[in-house]
Design an enzyme around this catalytic site. Structure first.
Site, PDB file in Angstrom:
ATOM      1  N   TYR A 139     -23.737 -23.839  56.664  1.00  0.00           N
ATOM      2  CA  TYR A 139     -23.515 -24.030  58.105  1.00  0.00           C
ATOM      3  C   TYR A 139     -24.361 -23.020  58.895  1.00  0.00           C
ATOM      4  CZ  TYR A 139     -20.789 -25.167  62.329  1.00  0.00           C
ATOM      5  OH  TYR A 139     -20.389 -25.580  63.590  1.00  0.00           O
ATOM      6  N   LEU A 178     -12.743 -30.207  63.669  1.00  0.00           N
ATOM      7  CA  LEU A 178     -13.703 -29.401  62.920  1.00  0.00           C
ATOM      8  C   LEU A 178     -13.079 -28.064  62.514  1.00  0.00           C
ATOM      9  CD1 LEU A 178     -17.423 -29.391  63.240  1.00  0.00           C
ATOM     10  CD2 LEU A 178     -16.374 -27.145  63.395  1.00  0.00           C
TER      11      LEU A 178
HETATM   12  N1  LIG Z   1     -15.348 -27.229  66.924  1.00  0.00           N
HETATM   13  C1  LIG Z   1     -15.888 -26.022  66.875  1.00  0.00           C
HETATM   14  O1  LIG Z   1     -15.203 -25.010  66.761  1.00  0.00           O
HETATM   15  C2  LIG Z   1     -17.365 -25.873  66.985  1.00  0.00           C
HETATM   16  C3  LIG Z   1     -17.878 -24.587  67.171  1.00  0.00           C
HETATM   17  C4  LIG Z   1     -19.250 -24.429  67.253  1.00  0.00           C
HETATM   18  C5  LIG Z   1     -20.080 -25.523  67.171  1.00  0.00           C
HETATM   19  N2  LIG Z   1     -19.548 -26.750  66.991  1.00  0.00           N
HETATM   20  C6  LIG Z   1     -20.463 -27.877  66.883  1.00  0.00           C
HETATM   21  O2  LIG Z   1     -20.176 -28.817  67.888  1.00  0.00           O
HETATM   22  C7  LIG Z   1     -20.477 -30.133  67.414  1.00  0.00           C
HETATM   23  C8  LIG Z   1     -19.270 -31.047  67.628  1.00  0.00           C
HETATM   24  O3  LIG Z   1     -18.153 -30.493  66.944  1.00  0.00           O
HETATM   25  P1  LIG Z   1     -16.687 -31.093  67.095  1.00  0.00           P
HETATM   26  O4  LIG Z   1     -15.757 -29.947  67.160  1.00  0.00           O
HETATM   27  O5  LIG Z   1     -16.638 -32.115  68.150  1.00  0.00           O
HETATM   28  O6  LIG Z   1     -16.526 -31.753  65.649  1.00  0.00           O
HETATM   29  P2  LIG Z   1     -15.769 -33.139  65.268  1.00  0.00           P
HETATM   30  O7  LIG Z   1     -15.603 -33.068  63.786  1.00  0.00           O
HETATM   31  O8  LIG Z   1     -14.586 -33.345  66.131  1.00  0.00           O
HETATM   32  O9  LIG Z   1     -16.873 -34.220  65.637  1.00  0.00           O
HETATM   33  C9  LIG Z   1     -18.074 -34.340  64.974  1.00  0.00           C
HETATM   34  C10 LIG Z   1     -18.523 -35.783  65.055  1.00  0.00           C
HETATM   35  O10 LIG Z   1     -19.777 -35.899  64.364  1.00  0.00           O
HETATM   36  C11 LIG Z   1     -19.768 -37.144  63.715  1.00  0.00           C
HETATM   37  N3  LIG Z   1     -20.705 -37.172  62.597  1.00  0.00           N
HETATM   38  C12 LIG Z   1     -20.607 -36.570  61.397  1.00  0.00           C
HETATM   39  N4  LIG Z   1     -21.671 -36.880  60.641  1.00  0.00           N
HETATM   40  C13 LIG Z   1     -22.444 -37.702  61.398  1.00  0.00           C
HETATM   41  C14 LIG Z   1     -23.657 -38.370  61.169  1.00  0.00           C
HETATM   42  N5  LIG Z   1     -24.322 -38.274  60.010  1.00  0.00           N
HETATM   43  N6  LIG Z   1     -24.185 -39.118  62.177  1.00  0.00           N
HETATM   44  C15 LIG Z   1     -23.535 -39.237  63.356  1.00  0.00           C
HETATM   45  N7  LIG Z   1     -22.368 -38.640  63.622  1.00  0.00           N
HETATM   46  C16 LIG Z   1     -21.835 -37.866  62.644  1.00  0.00           C
HETATM   47  C17 LIG Z   1     -18.325 -37.318  63.227  1.00  0.00           C
HETATM   48  O11 LIG Z   1     -18.028 -38.688  62.957  1.00  0.00           O
HETATM   49  C18 LIG Z   1     -17.533 -36.757  64.386  1.00  0.00           C
HETATM   50  O12 LIG Z   1     -17.136 -37.755  65.299  1.00  0.00           O
HETATM   51  C19 LIG Z   1     -20.881 -29.973  65.953  1.00  0.00           C
HETATM   52  O13 LIG Z   1     -22.287 -29.930  65.864  1.00  0.00           O
HETATM   53  C20 LIG Z   1     -20.296 -28.640  65.581  1.00  0.00           C
HETATM   54  O14 LIG Z   1     -20.996 -28.021  64.519  1.00  0.00           O
HETATM   55  C21 LIG Z   1     -18.197 -26.962  66.915  1.00  0.00           C
END
Ligand SMILES: NC(=O)c1ccc[n+]([C@@H]2O[C@H](COP(=O)([O-])OP(=O)(O)OC[C@H]3O[C@@H](n4cnc5c(N)ncnc54)[C@H](O)[C@@H]3O)[C@@H](O)[C@H]2O)c1
Length: 240
Positions: A139, A178
């Site tokens: 990650y 996540l």
């Molecule tokens: N939630 C956190 O704490 C956090 C913190 C920092 C960064 N982020 C980043 O923010 C972004 C969104 O996170 P989130 O919390 O909404 O996560 P989430 O798991 O709720 O949503 C992620 C989405 O990505 C989709 N996905 C996964 N693989 C995919 C693919 N190959 N093609 C298209 N879609 C795909 C999933 O179906 C899901 O709907 C991510 O990039 C994550 O790394 C999240």
């Protein structure tokens, strides 16, 4: 009305952050085009961000329906817990494919449409793209890659006429599946949540709506002089 009539494609739009961005774009009078993996949520386009064919198909469909693309938010992402020794190669490759290859492909294939209007790309990195964790090898690498890819895209985008801006957003723990899956992978999830919140100077997790508000700013004309920037949204976590 901060995004009036702006056409914005969002990946990972069925997720916690992606769906909050869809809502926020619509609230600001923009046109949100939601995409995610087939079968995930109520989205306009099935788009696996690791698939070149999917990107080409979706961009062609937007070109046909709208003729331009004013915003792209690369929000699709996955997390895997594991040190450099624990992480198997298949997991490493999968995390890199979704988080880094997916962002690269989005920037690459959206660029021709985005340079038609002064437009803005927002890449979801993470605090894990700024600082390391002993058990986040894949990650960390993927999100660090998103940080520097963003700067290269920003410099290239600045040469386009009109320019295409590109910035990265670096949230810490945001409420949603996540973080749930992250804590589910450790021995004592409840105390892990408490420890994670205690690490944050503001003493809590962030919300998807708070991330969406920053994305709206970066997609709007208010940020017209902001490009190649990395914006943290972490309750002070990386300030210490
Ligand atoms: N939630 C956190 O704490 C956090 C913190 C920092 C960064 N982020 C980043 O923010 C972004 C969104 O996170 P989130 O919390 O909404 O996560 P989430 O798991 O709720 O949503 C992620 C989405 O990505 C989709 N996905 C996964 N693989 C995919 C693919 N190959 N093609 C298209 N879609 C795909 C999933 O179906 C899901 O709907 C991510 O990039 C994550 O790394 C999240």
């Amino acid at each position: 009305m901060r995004l009036k009539d702006k056409i914005v494609l969002i990946t990972g739009a069925a997720g916690a952050i992606g769906s909050a961005i869809v809502d926020a774009v619509q609230e600001q009078s923009g046109v949100a085009i939601a995409s995610d993996l087939a079968g995930r949520g109520d989205v306009a386009h099935a788009l696996d961000v690791t698939s070149e064919a999917d990107w080409l198909r979706v961009i062609a469909a937007i070109e046909q329906s709208s003729g331009r693309l004013d915003g792209l938010v690369n929000a699709a992402g996955i997390v895997a817990v594991g040190s450099v020794e624990d992480t198997d190669f298949a997991t490493w490759r999968r995390v890199m494919a979704v988080n880094l290859d997916g962002t690269f492909l989005g920037c690459k294939y959206a660029m021709p449409l985005m340079r038609r209007s002064g437009s803005s790309i927002v890449n979801l990195s993470s605090v894990s793209g700024l600082v390391g964790g002993h058990n986040l090898a894949a990650y960390n690498a993927s999100k660090g890659g998103v940080r520097l890819l963003t700067k290269s895209v920003a410099l290239y985008g600045a040469r386009q006429k009109p320019p295409v801006r590109c910035n990265s957003v670096h949230p810490a723990f945001i409420e949603g599946p996540l973080v749930d899956s992250l804590v589910a992978q450790v021995r004592d999830p409840a105390s892990a949540r408490e420890r994670m919140a205690a690490m944050v100077p503001l003493g809590r997790f962030g919300t998807p709506a708070e991330v969406a508000a920053l994305c709206v700013y970066l997609l709007s004309e208010e940020s017209a002089f902001v490009t190649g920037a990395e914006l943290t949204l972490d309750g002070g976590l990386t300030a210490q």
